[in-house]
Motif scaffolding. Structure first.
Motif, PDB file in Angstrom:
ATOM      1  N   LYS B  94       0.833  -1.211   0.000  1.00 40.16           N
ATOM      2  CA  LYS B  94       0.000   0.000   0.000  1.00 40.16           C
ATOM      3  C   LYS B  94       0.864   1.255   0.000  1.00 40.16           C
ATOM      4  CE  LYS B  94      -3.946  -1.991   2.415  1.00 40.16           C
ATOM      5  NZ  LYS B  94      -4.583  -2.153   3.738  1.00 40.16           N
ATOM      6  N   GLU B  95       1.983   1.188   0.698  1.00 37.79           N
ATOM      7  CA  GLU B  95       2.894   2.343   0.763  1.00 37.79           C
ATOM      8  C   GLU B  95       3.669   2.524  -0.542  1.00 37.79           C
ATOM      9  OE1 GLU B  95       5.588   1.827   4.013  1.00 37.79           O
ATOM     10  OE2 GLU B  95       3.971   1.217   5.356  1.00 37.79           O
ATOM     11  N   ASN B  96       3.760   1.460  -1.322  1.00 35.47           N
ATOM     12  CA  ASN B  96       4.561   1.502  -2.552  1.00 35.47           C
ATOM     13  C   ASN B  96       3.718   1.038  -3.735  1.00 35.47           C
ATOM     14  OD1 ASN B  96       7.589   1.935  -1.541  1.00 35.47           O
ATOM     15  ND2 ASN B  96       6.574   0.546  -0.116  1.00 35.47           N
ATOM     16  N   ARG B  97       2.653   1.802  -3.998  1.00 34.94           N
ATOM     17  CA  ARG B  97       1.695   1.357  -5.012  1.00 34.94           C
ATOM     18  C   ARG B  97       2.307   1.291  -6.411  1.00 34.94           C
ATOM     19  NH1 ARG B  97      -3.384   1.003  -2.864  1.00 34.94           N
ATOM     20  NH2 ARG B  97      -3.727   2.132  -0.918  1.00 34.94           N
ATOM     21  N   GLY B  98       3.401   2.021  -6.616  1.00 35.06           N
ATOM     22  CA  GLY B  98       4.058   1.980  -7.927  1.00 35.06           C
ATOM     23  C   GLY B  98       4.777   0.672  -8.189  1.00 35.06           C
ATOM     24  N   LEU B  99       5.063  -0.054  -7.130  1.00 32.57           N
ATOM     25  CA  LEU B  99       5.810  -1.307  -7.285  1.00 32.57           C
ATOM     26  C   LEU B  99       4.840  -2.488  -7.373  1.00 32.57           C
ATOM     27  CD1 LEU B  99       8.745  -0.752  -4.737  1.00 32.57           C
ATOM     28  CD2 LEU B  99       8.779  -0.462  -7.216  1.00 32.57           C
ATOM     29  N   LYS B 100       4.166  -2.580  -8.488  1.00 33.35           N
ATOM     30  CA  LYS B 100       3.196  -3.670  -8.654  1.00 33.35           C
ATOM     31  C   LYS B 100       3.924  -4.971  -8.973  1.00 33.35           C
ATOM     32  CE  LYS B 100      -0.710  -0.868 -10.126  1.00 33.35           C
ATOM     33  NZ  LYS B 100      -1.092  -0.681  -8.732  1.00 33.35           N
ATOM     34  N   THR B 101       3.487  -6.028  -8.327  1.00 34.27           N
ATOM     35  CA  THR B 101       4.115  -7.326  -8.563  1.00 34.27           C
ATOM     36  C   THR B 101       3.078  -8.429  -8.423  1.00 34.27           C
ATOM     37  OG1 THR B 101       5.857  -8.832  -7.826  1.00 34.27           O
ATOM     38  CG2 THR B 101       4.798  -7.524  -6.114  1.00 34.27           C
ATOM     39  N   GLY B 102       3.282  -9.490  -9.151  1.00 32.24           N
ATOM     40  CA  GLY B 102       2.337 -10.607  -9.055  1.00 32.24           C
ATOM     41  C   GLY B 102       3.043 -11.947  -9.129  1.00 32.24           C
ATOM     42  N   GLU B 103       4.352 -11.897  -9.379  1.00 30.64           N
ATOM     43  CA  GLU B 103       5.093 -13.148  -9.525  1.00 30.64           C
ATOM     44  C   GLU B 103       5.281 -13.832  -8.178  1.00 30.64           C
ATOM     45  OE1 GLU B 103       5.984 -14.595 -12.341  1.00 30.64           O
ATOM     46  OE2 GLU B 103       5.047 -12.967 -13.466  1.00 30.64           O
ATOM     47  N   VAL B 104       4.949 -15.084  -8.115  1.00 27.77           N
ATOM     48  CA  VAL B 104       5.026 -15.823  -6.853  1.00 27.77           C
ATOM     49  C   VAL B 104       6.275 -16.705  -6.788  1.00 27.77           C
ATOM     50  CG1 VAL B 104       3.820 -17.409  -5.306  1.00 27.77           C
ATOM     51  CG2 VAL B 104       2.502 -15.897  -6.803  1.00 27.77           C
ATOM     52  N   THR B 105       6.501 -17.469  -7.836  1.00 25.54           N
ATOM     53  CA  THR B 105       7.574 -18.470  -7.800  1.00 25.54           C
ATOM     54  C   THR B 105       8.957 -17.829  -7.770  1.00 25.54           C
ATOM     55  OG1 THR B 105       6.131 -19.846  -9.147  1.00 25.54           O
ATOM     56  CG2 THR B 105       8.399 -20.596  -8.875  1.00 25.54           C
ATOM     57  N   PHE B 106       9.204 -16.951  -8.728  1.00 26.98           N
ATOM     58  CA  PHE B 106      10.476 -16.236  -8.787  1.00 26.98           C
ATOM     59  C   PHE B 106      10.138 -14.745  -8.792  1.00 26.98           C
ATOM     60  CE2 PHE B 106      11.083 -20.199 -11.261  1.00 26.98           C
ATOM     61  CZ  PHE B 106      11.993 -20.823 -10.427  1.00 26.98           C
ATOM     62  N   LEU B 107      10.594 -14.031  -7.770  1.00 29.75           N
ATOM     63  CA  LEU B 107      10.238 -12.617  -7.656  1.00 29.75           C
ATOM     64  C   LEU B 107      10.695 -11.844  -8.886  1.00 29.75           C
ATOM     65  CD1 LEU B 107      11.087 -11.746  -3.934  1.00 29.75           C
ATOM     66  CD2 LEU B 107       8.870 -12.302  -4.936  1.00 29.75           C
ATOM     67  N   ASP B 108       9.827 -10.934  -9.364  1.00 31.36           N
ATOM     68  CA  ASP B 108      10.232 -10.060 -10.457  1.00 31.36           C
ATOM     69  C   ASP B 108      10.969  -8.841  -9.880  1.00 31.36           C
ATOM     70  OD1 ASP B 108       8.237  -8.491  -9.349  1.00 31.36           O
ATOM     71  OD2 ASP B 108       6.780  -8.903 -10.932  1.00 31.36           O
ATOM     72  N   GLU B 109      11.306  -7.894 -10.745  1.00 36.59           N
ATOM     73  CA  GLU B 109      12.122  -6.743 -10.331  1.00 36.59           C
ATOM     74  C   GLU B 109      11.463  -5.970  -9.181  1.00 36.59           C
ATOM     75  OE1 GLU B 109      14.015  -2.741 -12.382  1.00 36.59           O
ATOM     76  OE2 GLU B 109      13.239  -4.320 -13.667  1.00 36.59           O
ATOM     77  N   ASN B 110      10.171  -5.719  -9.298  1.00 37.54           N
ATOM     78  CA  ASN B 110       9.483  -4.990  -8.224  1.00 37.54           C
ATOM     79  C   ASN B 110       9.382  -5.820  -6.946  1.00 37.54           C
ATOM     80  OD1 ASN B 110       9.115  -2.704  -9.726  1.00 37.54           O
ATOM     81  ND2 ASN B 110       7.011  -3.179 -10.336  1.00 37.54           N
ATOM     82  N   GLY B 111       9.220  -7.101  -7.111  1.00 34.17           N
ATOM     83  CA  GLY B 111       9.181  -7.976  -5.946  1.00 34.17           C
ATOM     84  C   GLY B 111      10.498  -7.938  -5.188  1.00 34.17           C
ATOM     85  N   VAL B 112      11.584  -7.921  -5.920  1.00 27.59           N
ATOM     86  CA  VAL B 112      12.908  -7.843  -5.280  1.00 27.59           C
ATOM     87  C   VAL B 112      13.073  -6.495  -4.572  1.00 27.59           C
ATOM     88  CG1 VAL B 112      15.396  -7.741  -5.730  1.00 27.59           C
ATOM     89  CG2 VAL B 112      13.998  -9.479  -6.865  1.00 27.59           C
TER      90      VAL B 112
END
Lengths: 134, 134
Positions: B94-112
């Motif tokens: 919620k604090e970082n709404r610009g960092l959208k991510t949905g990858e579960v198995t291997f984190l994507d760039e925003n997930g990292v």
């Protein structure tokens, strides 16, 4: 028409070592790539922390437990809180049969770790086909 | 050095929240605060493992939960432990709404990126809790 229920693939959480990481990644690969249309999952702690819906999970779905090590948390949790799983995979044992070392990092799998996870996912997928009689 | 602070992530396997929380936990215990912080398998707590319960009951615990079901926090309390600090991955999103991510198995760039942000916060809290023991 005989509609077969989806198979529940339940991984241990396995935060203590890379065997747990392999369990989770292999489980996710089955859900996302190998058998996406016939599988579902549940977070293991929900068997305890969850409500009736979670406790009924293994009653509604035949399940396969994916455990990293010989402590068999996933298998035992499914059996204790829901219903005996239809099948069970222990990553530590399978890697031993294949002569593969556990990955060095529990946070991020290297190429060899990803390859092992894919091989495990294929093994789990074969078991799922067996459960579904396919 | 005092007893390591115990960082316990939920075992979330269904959504990216769990993957981010776990990845952040590993960053803290294996890299940022190695030796000052440790983790354990949440599955062991779910199964009532005596050694795991003892560790939780005798350590300062940080819960890292992916979703509002709070499996990590609930299982710490049910195991006789108390929560010294609690982090929620959903709040971070919620604090970082610009960092959208949905990858579960291997984190994507925003997930990292989110994992690193969370790990820094957890590491600071580990320092605070360790300081209280000095």
């Amino acid at each position: 028409m005989n509609i077969k229920p989806k198979v529940g693939v339940v991984s241990c959480s396995g935060e203590c070592c890379s065997l747990g990481t392999l369990s989770r990644v292999a489980t996710r690969l089955v859900l996302e790539e190998y058998r996406p249309d016939v599988t579902v999952t549940i977070c293991l702690p929900l068997f305890l922390a969850g409500e009736l819906e979670e406790h009924g999970f293994a009653k509604e779905h035949p399940t396969i437990a994916v455990d990293g090590c010989g402590k068999l948390c996933a298998r035992k949790a499914i059996a204790r809180y829901s219903k005996e799983p239809a099948d069970s995979v222990v990553v530590e044992d399978i890697l031993g049969q294949w002569g593969i070392e556990a990955p060095a990092s529990r946070r991020e799998l290297d190429d060899e770790g990803v390859e092992a996870a894919r091989r495990l996912a294929q093994e789990i997928s074969g078991r799922i086909d067996g459960i579904r009689g396919e | 050095m005092g007893k390591p602070v115990l960082v316990v992530p939920c075992s979330g396997v269904g959504k990216a929240f769990g993957s981010i929380g776990r990845d952040a936990t590993f960053r803290v215990v294996d890299e940022l605060r190695k030796g000052k912080a440790d983790t354990l398998c949440l599955s062991l707590l779910v199964m009532g493992d005596e050694e795991a319960r003892d560790r939780v009951a005798s350590s300062k615990c940080i819960a890292v939960d992916g979703c509002p079901l709070e499996c990590a926090g609930k299982n710490i309390v049910r195991s006789g432990g108390s929560i010294a600090a609690h982090f929620w991955v959903m709040e971070l999103l919620k604090e970082n709404r610009g960092l959208k991510t949905g990858e579960v198995t291997f984190l994507d760039e925003n997930g990292v990126k989110l994992s690193k942000l969370l790990a820094e916060r957890i590491a600071r809290k580990v320092d605070e809790l360790a300081e209280e023991d000095r």
